[in-house]
Scaffold this motif. Structure first.
Motif, short mmCIF file in Angstrom:
data_model
loop_
_atom_site.label_atom_id
_atom_site.label_comp_id
_atom_site.label_asym_id
_atom_site.label_seq_id
_atom_site.Cartn_x
_atom_site.Cartn_y
_atom_site.Cartn_z
N LEU A 70 1.81 -12.54 -4.21
CA LEU A 70 2.21 -11.15 -4.00
C LEU A 70 3.55 -11.16 -3.28
N LEU A 71 4.50 -10.39 -3.79
CA LEU A 71 5.76 -10.21 -3.11
C LEU A 71 5.68 -8.84 -2.43
N VAL A 72 5.70 -8.88 -1.10
CA VAL A 72 5.40 -7.66 -0.37
C VAL A 72 6.64 -7.18 0.39
N PRO A 73 7.27 -6.10 -0.09
CA PRO A 73 8.41 -5.56 0.64
C PRO A 73 7.92 -4.80 1.87
N ILE A 74 8.55 -5.06 3.00
CA ILE A 74 8.14 -4.40 4.24
C ILE A 74 9.36 -3.75 4.88
N ILE A 75 9.24 -2.47 5.22
CA ILE A 75 10.32 -1.83 5.98
C ILE A 75 10.08 -2.16 7.46
N PRO A 76 11.09 -2.69 8.11
CA PRO A 76 10.87 -3.15 9.49
C PRO A 76 10.76 -1.98 10.47
N ALA A 77 9.64 -1.30 10.45
CA ALA A 77 9.40 -0.21 11.39
C ALA A 77 8.02 -0.42 11.99
N THR A 78 7.66 0.35 12.97
CA THR A 78 6.34 0.20 13.57
C THR A 78 5.28 0.35 12.50
N LEU A 79 4.15 -0.25 12.71
CA LEU A 79 3.02 -0.25 11.78
C LEU A 79 3.19 -1.24 10.62
N LEU B 210 7.92 -8.16 -17.57
CA LEU B 210 7.61 -7.28 -16.45
C LEU B 210 6.60 -6.25 -16.95
N TRP B 211 5.48 -6.13 -16.23
CA TRP B 211 4.50 -5.11 -16.59
C TRP B 211 4.60 -4.00 -15.56
N ASP B 212 4.99 -2.85 -16.03
CA ASP B 212 5.14 -1.69 -15.15
C ASP B 212 3.79 -0.99 -15.07
N LEU B 213 3.07 -1.27 -14.00
CA LEU B 213 1.71 -0.73 -13.87
C LEU B 213 1.68 0.65 -13.23
N ASP B 214 2.85 1.10 -12.79
CA ASP B 214 2.91 2.37 -12.07
C ASP B 214 3.07 3.52 -13.06
N PRO B 215 2.12 4.49 -13.03
CA PRO B 215 2.19 5.59 -14.01
C PRO B 215 3.50 6.38 -13.92
N GLN B 216 4.18 6.31 -12.77
CA GLN B 216 5.47 7.00 -12.69
C GLN B 216 6.53 6.34 -13.58
N GLY B 217 6.32 5.08 -13.87
CA GLY B 217 7.17 4.41 -14.85
C GLY B 217 8.62 4.23 -14.43
N ALA B 218 8.84 3.93 -13.14
CA ALA B 218 10.23 3.79 -12.69
C ALA B 218 10.92 2.59 -13.33
N SER B 219 10.24 1.45 -13.38
CA SER B 219 10.96 0.30 -13.96
C SER B 219 11.11 0.47 -15.47
N THR B 220 10.17 1.15 -16.09
CA THR B 220 10.30 1.43 -17.52
C THR B 220 11.55 2.29 -17.76
N PHE C 84 5.98 -10.59 -14.09
CA PHE C 84 6.05 -9.74 -12.90
C PHE C 84 5.15 -8.53 -13.10
N LEU C 85 4.38 -8.19 -12.08
CA LEU C 85 3.58 -6.98 -12.11
C LEU C 85 4.17 -6.01 -11.09
N ASP C 86 4.59 -4.87 -11.57
CA ASP C 86 5.11 -3.86 -10.65
C ASP C 86 3.98 -2.87 -10.39
N CYS C 87 3.43 -2.90 -9.17
CA CYS C 87 2.17 -2.20 -8.91
C CYS C 87 2.37 -0.85 -8.25
N PRO C 88 1.47 0.07 -8.56
CA PRO C 88 1.50 1.36 -7.88
C PRO C 88 1.02 1.18 -6.44
N PRO C 89 1.51 2.02 -5.52
CA PRO C 89 1.08 1.90 -4.12
C PRO C 89 -0.33 2.42 -3.96
N VAL D 263 0.85 -1.20 0.00
CA VAL D 263 0.00 0.00 0.00
C VAL D 263 0.88 1.25 0.00
N LYS D 264 2.02 1.12 0.68
CA LYS D 264 2.89 2.28 0.80
C LYS D 264 3.87 2.38 -0.36
N GLY D 265 4.27 3.61 -0.63
CA GLY D 265 5.27 3.82 -1.67
C GLY D 265 6.66 3.87 -1.06
#
Lengths: 245, 512
Positions: free
Chosen positions: A143-152, A36-46, A122-127, A10-12
């Motif tokens: 779903l491959l979900v990257p998580i930053i190890p912080a509260t929440l 790889l399908w870059d679904l994010d309009p910012q197009g970072a992987s593109t 691979f689907l690269d999804c927008p947050p 959910v988070k960017g």
């Protein structure tokens, strides 16, 4: 029949694109045909693959199956790796989906003709949580979900697991990990204890990950022996081992 | 097309420099690489503009015209003939199977190349076209190298077709490259003494209606003999089942010609050769029958309820063992003095046929057009008569007899009808005949299969798992019997099409 993996959170800014690009690169380096399908309009992987962020007909025609998906795929610099580029119109992908019948199964329909051709998609999804993400949940095997190890972060993971119950497999991994931080170590320990869906492999915070934007390629390409490159390699192996069926 | 020949006298380095002047290129080193090309004996991949290449631990199906890989897997280049079915499940097997089916993929040429890979970049420094400059050499079986034409191959990057066209233009217009008229694989195969595109078992002898019948007949029979001789090596090596199949078709076709056009031959010699050809057919019969059982085994399994399918394994074991033994017996016969003499004598006989005295060969000097037409008409009418007498209660032999005549007619139509008569008459007639033959063939095959299974019962039951196998065979026999009856039921409809008013009239008008 290909397997569809979506990098999602959910988070960017948590390392979705970096994971999508590096894992897709590794899949292709094993000589498996990969998209790889870059679904994010910012197009970072593109951008990272040096492809122009342009899809003829835009999101609307693509999800309405008016565009032959075959015709808008671009080969990357790596022989087994192709890209379905981002397009600025993807920022209205929700609206485009909403105007179709059964919007949540749309992305599945778009990639259906490709599933014989590619071993990995691979689907690269927008947050966000939106029709786009619901449609991604429908299309993805995991779903491959990257998580930053912080509260929440544990809350995020729980919510997501609940949300996709009965849908794709959820494989979370810690991203942007700084082992010098006590908080990171504690959160990781706690969440691993609570949940079986969290992988062993972690991706460290690293200047190499940031350098991807300058080098415009996968880490294994420009810094093959770096910690980050080895971390993605380990993650890719673990993901393959953990996939159901 | 994407293979180009280097301008005369230009080295790989000089060509690379010339390209660099015109195009934005990424630096690529020079490497040496060995590759092996594969195709079936009859060039099925070549016919689809494809080639299978083993190079650097990867086996890939490549479309040389478009410069793209269709599918591939990590695998060392096979040194033995390879069946598509033996490949690991995956995209390569899926791409190959529908094209090559049961035919083995054979190494057709080994090539060693010095390769310089150059990527053409766009303004984002992204690869948009791949260029492969190479100096290839054929590696002969003794390891000797024979230089082949240096060439440049363009590889398409998906979605960048326009860039490819632009590079092509630059190569041809500005740098003097020429489109290669033969692909590397074709040049290599030719240099190795092979035939690019492989050997077809199709008979395509051009004939003219006014030609002397004996000359035309000899030409067709020589082509059939050539097919037989080409297939022997593959039969003996058991490379794939099609060699034996093609051999037997050529023998059967030869025998049909011997029978149907018998009055172009001197009777005494013909009788001797007919005896010899009957022998050829006999020594190959059992091996072929058992080939078919093994090839179709999965179909038999599929006829059974799922729970019984595994029970058939002992039967497969028995059939495979018998097949190997029948194959050995066949190979001994094929290697015999008798076989060698037969081919030589038959070839000499055909060579001298036209010059031989004609007094005991009344059809020898007649025009082939009229003679072949007469025979086609005659066999067709014979089939009408036989088929018309068949009804549901007829014994299997009547169906079988009709099928034999059908084969005779089909061979006459293919070997003589096709080159001598209008395609719009011959083709639909062959098609309708084929449908009829399919039904008759199924009927006959089921009949024979049931008998074979019954005869194997004792042997199978003595094996471990034999009781279960026997039970499964019982069900299979029942299913085969049902299918035989189904074929019978379909016969009437197919025969009606074949013997329609229109078809009769066409035959009468065309073949007299």
């Amino acid at each position: 029949m290909s397997r569809v993996l979506a990098t999602y959170n959910v988070k960017g800014g948590v390392g979705k694109t970096s994971a999508a690009v590096n894992l897709a690169y590794l899949a292709a380096r094993d000589r498996s045909s990969t998209l790889l399908w870059d679904l994010d309009p910012q197009g970072a992987s593109t951008y990272l693959f040096r492809v122009k962020p342009k899809v003829r007909g835009g999101a609307r025609k693509l999800v309405r199956l008016k565009t032959e998906v075959d015709d808008v795929i671009k080969g990357t610099d790596y022989e087994q790796l192709d890209l379905l580029p981002a397009d600025f119109s993807y920022r209205h992908m929700d609206l485009a989906l909403d105007s179709t019948k059964r919007p949540t199964s749309r992305l599945s329909k778009v990639i259906a003709p490709l599933r014989d051709e590619y071993e990995w998609i691979f689907l690269d999804c927008p947050p966000s949580i939106s029709l786009v993400s619901e449609s991604v949940f429908d299309a993805a095997d995991a779903l491959l979900v990257p998580i930053i190890p912080a509260t929440l972060s544990s809350r995020t993971f729980e919510q997501l697991s609940k949300l996709v119950q009965g849908g794709p497999q959820v494989l979370a991994f810690f991203s942007m990990v700084d082992r010098r931080k006590k908080l990171h170590r504690e959160v990781m320990e706690q969440l691993r204890g609570d949940s079986a869906g969290v992988l062993e492999s972690t991706i460290p915070t690293s200047a190499d990950v940031e350098r991807m934007g300058v080098q415009r390629s996968a880490i294994a390409e420009f810094a093959p022996r770096s910690r980050a490159a080895l971390a993605y390699q380990a993650l890719w192996e673990e993901v393959q081992g953990r996939l159901n069926g | 097309m994407s293979e180009f020949l280097l301008p005369d006298g230009i080295s790989l380095e000089a060509a690379g420099e010339a390209l660099r002047q015109r195009l934005e290129l990424a630096r690529g080193g020079v490497r040496e690489t060995d590759c092996t090309f594969y195709d079936t004996f009859d060039g099925l991949l070549h016919a689809e503009d494809l080639v299978l290449v083993g190079e650097a631990g990867r086996l890939s199906l490549v479309q040389p015209g478009a410069g793209v890989e269709r599918a591939g897997i990590a695998m060392d280049a096979p040194t033995r003939p390879l069946l598509a079915l033996e490949l690991d499940p995956g995209p390569l097997r899926d791409a190959l199977l529908p094209i090559v089916e049961v035919r083995a993929l054979l190494p057709i040429a080994h090539v060693r190349s010095r390769v310089r890979a150059l990527d053409v970049l766009d303004d984002q420094r992204k690869t948009v076209v791949r260029i492969r400059l190479e100096e290839p050499a054929l590696i002969s079986s003794g390891g000797r190298l024979t230089g082949l034409g240096p060439r440049l191959t363009l590889g398409l990057v998906r979605g960048y077709d326009k860039a490819l066209t632009e590079v092509q233009d630059t190569l041809v217009r500005e740098l003097g490259f020429m489109l290669a008229d033969r692909r590397l694989v074709e040049e290599a195969v030719a240099a190795a003494g092979g035939v690019p595109g492989g050997h077809s078992s199709k008979i395509d002898v051009p004939l003219s209606v006014s030609e002397r019948a004996d000359a035309a007949t000899a030409a067709v029979l020589r082509a059939l003999l050539r097919v037989m001789q080409l297939t022997i090596e593959g039969m003996i090596a058991d490379t794939d089942s099609e060699f034996l199949h093609d051999f037997r078709v050529a023998v059967r076709r030869s025998r049909a010609v011997q029978r149907e056009l018998k009055r172009v031959f001197p009777p005494a010699q013909l009788a001797r050769f007919r005896e010899q050809f009957r022998w050829l057919q006999a020594i190959t019969g059992e091996a072929r029958d058992l080939d078919v059982y093994v090839l179709e085994f999965d179909q038999y399994r599929a006829m059974l309820p799922e729970s019984l399918r595994g029970e058939l394994d002992p039967l497969l074991g028995v059939l495979s063992r018998r097949r190997r033994s029948a194959h050995r017996t066949m190979v001994r016969a094929l290697r015999s003095e008798r076989a060698a003499r037969l081919y030589a004598e038959w070839s000499d006989f055909l060579q001298g046929l036209e010059a031989a005295p004609v007094q005991d060969r009344p059809d020898a000097t007649r025009p082939i057009g009229a003679l072949a037409g007469e025979r086609i008409g005659k066999v067709y009418r014979r089939m009408l008569k036989q088929g018309g007498a068949i009804d549901d209660s007829s014994p299997p032999e009547h169906y079988h007899e009709l099928r034999k005549q059908g084969k005779e007619l089909r061979y006459l139509l293919e070997l003589f009808g096709a080159p001598l008569y209008p395609a719009e008459i011959v083709k639909p007639m062959v098609k309708s005949l084929k449908s009829l033959q399919d039904v008759l063939g199924r009927h006959q095959d089921r009949e024979v299969q049931v008998a074979t299974l019954q005869s194997l019962g004792e042997e199978v039951s003595a094996l471990p798992g034999g009781a279960g196998a026997l039970m499964a065979m019982g069900v299979l026999i029942q299913r085969l019997g049902e299918d035989e009856r189904a074929a019978r039921a379909e016969f009437a409809q197919n025969f009606a099409a074949f013997s329609s008013e229109l078809q009769r009239r066409l035959v009468k008008q065309t073949f007299k």
